[in-house]
Design a protein around this motif. Structure first.
Motif, PDB file in Angstrom:
ATOM      1  N   CYS A 183       2.077   5.258  48.594  1.00 22.36           N
ATOM      2  CA  CYS A 183       1.819   6.172  47.479  1.00 22.36           C
ATOM      3  C   CYS A 183       2.817   5.921  46.350  1.00 22.36           C
ATOM      4  O   CYS A 183       2.424   5.774  45.182  1.00 22.36           O
ATOM      5  N   ASP A 184       4.104   5.869  46.704  1.00 20.60           N
ATOM      6  CA  ASP A 184       5.142   5.728  45.683  1.00 20.60           C
ATOM      7  C   ASP A 184       5.070   4.392  44.960  1.00 20.60           C
ATOM      8  O   ASP A 184       5.510   4.276  43.808  1.00 20.60           O
ATOM      9  N   ASP A 185       4.548   3.369  45.604  1.00 21.70           N
ATOM     10  CA  ASP A 185       4.480   2.038  45.014  1.00 21.70           C
ATOM     11  C   ASP A 185       3.091   1.761  44.448  1.00 21.70           C
ATOM     12  O   ASP A 185       2.884   1.686  43.232  1.00 21.70           O
ATOM     13  N   LYS A 186       2.123   1.601  45.323  1.00 19.07           N
ATOM     14  CA  LYS A 186       0.793   1.142  44.926  1.00 19.07           C
ATOM     15  C   LYS A 186      -0.003   2.190  44.163  1.00 19.07           C
ATOM     16  O   LYS A 186      -0.677   1.877  43.163  1.00 19.07           O
ATOM     17  N   LEU A 187       0.037   3.434  44.634  1.00 23.23           N
ATOM     18  CA  LEU A 187      -0.782   4.462  43.984  1.00 23.23           C
ATOM     19  C   LEU A 187      -0.202   4.838  42.621  1.00 23.23           C
ATOM     20  O   LEU A 187      -0.942   5.062  41.657  1.00 23.23           O
ATOM     21  N   VAL A 188       1.118   4.926  42.540  1.00 22.22           N
ATOM     22  CA  VAL A 188       1.762   5.222  41.259  1.00 22.22           C
ATOM     23  C   VAL A 188       1.509   4.077  40.265  1.00 22.22           C
ATOM     24  O   VAL A 188       1.315   4.313  39.072  1.00 22.22           O
ATOM     25  N   GLU A 189       1.503   2.842  40.770  1.00 19.34           N
ATOM     26  CA  GLU A 189       1.180   1.701  39.910  1.00 19.34           C
ATOM     27  C   GLU A 189      -0.227   1.843  39.324  1.00 19.34           C
ATOM     28  O   GLU A 189      -0.446   1.610  38.124  1.00 19.34           O
ATOM     29  N   LEU A 190      -1.192   2.220  40.164  1.00 21.14           N
ATOM     30  CA  LEU A 190      -2.563   2.398  39.693  1.00 21.14           C
ATOM     31  C   LEU A 190      -2.627   3.497  38.647  1.00 21.14           C
ATOM     32  O   LEU A 190      -3.333   3.371  37.641  1.00 21.14           O
ATOM     33  N   GLN A 191      -1.893   4.580  38.865  1.00 20.23           N
ATOM     34  CA  GLN A 191      -1.895   5.672  37.898  1.00 20.23           C
ATOM     35  C   GLN A 191      -1.398   5.185  36.535  1.00 20.23           C
ATOM     36  O   GLN A 191      -1.974   5.530  35.501  1.00 20.23           O
ATOM     37  N   GLY A 192      -0.348   4.359  36.539  1.00 11.69           N
ATOM     38  CA  GLY A 192       0.166   3.832  35.282  1.00 11.69           C
ATOM     39  C   GLY A 192      -0.850   2.961  34.568  1.00 11.69           C
ATOM     40  O   GLY A 192      -1.013   3.043  33.341  1.00 11.69           O
ATOM     41  N   MET A 193      -1.555   2.105  35.321  1.00  9.19           N
ATOM     42  CA  MET A 193      -2.591   1.272  34.721  1.00  9.19           C
ATOM     43  C   MET A 193      -3.720   2.127  34.154  1.00  9.19           C
ATOM     44  O   MET A 193      -4.201   1.892  33.036  1.00  9.19           O
ATOM     45  N   ALA A 194      -4.150   3.111  34.932  1.00 12.29           N
ATOM     46  CA  ALA A 194      -5.289   3.941  34.530  1.00 12.29           C
ATOM     47  C   ALA A 194      -4.985   4.746  33.275  1.00 12.29           C
ATOM     48  O   ALA A 194      -5.864   4.949  32.432  1.00 12.29           O
ATOM     49  N   GLU A 195      -3.739   5.200  33.138  1.00 12.22           N
ATOM     50  CA  GLU A 195      -3.378   5.987  31.962  1.00 12.22           C
ATOM     51  C   GLU A 195      -3.553   5.180  30.684  1.00 12.22           C
ATOM     52  O   GLU A 195      -3.877   5.731  29.625  1.00 12.22           O
ATOM     53  N   GLY A 196      -3.342   3.861  30.758  1.00 13.34           N
ATOM     54  CA  GLY A 196      -3.504   3.024  29.583  1.00 13.34           C
ATOM     55  C   GLY A 196      -4.933   2.959  29.085  1.00 13.34           C
ATOM     56  O   GLY A 196      -5.175   2.627  27.917  1.00 13.34           O
ATOM     57  N   TYR A 197      -5.889   3.271  29.964  1.00 12.36           N
ATOM     58  CA  TYR A 197      -7.306   3.240  29.597  1.00 12.36           C
ATOM     59  C   TYR A 197      -7.927   4.638  29.595  1.00 12.36           C
ATOM     60  O   TYR A 197      -9.141   4.768  29.408  1.00 12.36           O
ATOM     61  N   CYS A 198      -7.115   5.658  29.838  1.00 10.81           N
ATOM     62  CA  CYS A 198      -7.598   7.045  29.888  1.00 10.81           C
ATOM     63  C   CYS A 198      -8.691   7.213  30.939  1.00 10.81           C
ATOM     64  O   CYS A 198      -9.716   7.869  30.704  1.00 10.81           O
TER      65      CYS A 198
END
Length: 258
Positions: A183-198
């Motif tokens: 969660c702390d690594d992979k899922l948080v990474e996905l959240q950061g990517m997704a925020e860039g595209y809303c």
């Protein structure tokens, strides 16, 4: 000479006289909701029926806990839909196929939802969560018309986060701790990517499931994170995604300059 009294005619409408051989046919003729109501009523009236129902529920739960499903093939299917299936089409034609592509990806989510119930084994849930994450990352990194339109499609929500949230909320405290590094690594990474595209704006709700369950500094290494070190097609797939992401960002910047 005395006469014997005539025998009383047998009633043809005796509801208690049911031919056992016809029970299956009778049950099949009733809708499932009515059958369920009859079964509940029978269980309340007869303890041995209630016991049989509980035994069947326990048997099904035990079978689910013993079953391990691997959903990785669905992440590969979604990646192919986003990056291969329509990449040779003209932009106008690819745009027309966006709906078909979105349905194909949604079917991956629905397949995971249907085959990963709350009583599924931990390994099955682990595979489901990782597969959902990979599909989400593929959506973020995909290039071309279809990739762009799919991201617009998921700005309205989509099925990824609800399915992931249902699975995360079904994990025990121990299972959450095992997956905390993921969660702390992979899922948080996905959240950061997704925020860039809303997109996937509610992904934070999934991450919040892990809040308050420990510091996660000395967790077991037997987690999803180790699975990605195995190499093979999955590793190649994500490496290609990273390269595609860089190329896509460069292309977008170049178009802005022009």
């Amino acid at each position: 000479m005395s006469t014997r009294p005539a025998k009383r005619a047998r009633a043809d409408t005796d509801s208690d006289a049911v031919d056992p051989s016809k029970l299956e046919e009778l049950v099949d003729s009733i809708d499932s909701r009515t059958v369920a109501n009859l079964l509940v009523a029978a269980g309340k009236a007869h303890p041995y029926i209630a016991s049989s129902i509980q035994q069947e529920v326990d048997r099904i739960a035990a079978a689910e806990r013993a079953k391990v499903l691997d959903f990785d093939y669905l992440s590969k299917s979604a990646w192919k839909t986003l990056n291969v299936t329509y990449n040779r089409l003209k932009d106008s034609h690819a745009y027309e196929m966006t709906g078909e592509a979105a349905r194909s990806i949604d079917e991956c989510f629905e397949s995971i939802r249907a085959r990963c119930p709350k009583n599924a084994s931990f390994k099955t849930k682990e595979s489901a969560l990782e597969t959902l994450r990979k599909i989400g990352k593929s959506i973020c990194l995909s290039n071309g018309v279809v990739g762009h339109e799919i991201r617009i499609y998921y700005q309205d929500g989509g099925k990824l986060v609800p399915v992931m949230l249902d699975i995360a909320e079904s994990l025990t405290d121990e299972e959450l701790e095992t997956l905390r590094p993921w969660c702390d690594d992979k899922l948080v990474e996905l959240q950061g990517m997704a925020e860039g595209y809303c997109i996937f704006e509610d992904l934070g709700q999934v991450i919040d499931v892990w809040d308050g369950d420990g510091e996660g500094e000395d967790e077991s290494e037997d987690s999803i994170d180790g699975n990605e070190e195995d190499g093979g097609e999955s590793g190649d797939e994500e490496e290609f995604e990273e390269e595609s992401f860089v190329a896509g960002m460069w292309a977008q910047k170049h178009r802005r300059i022009l």
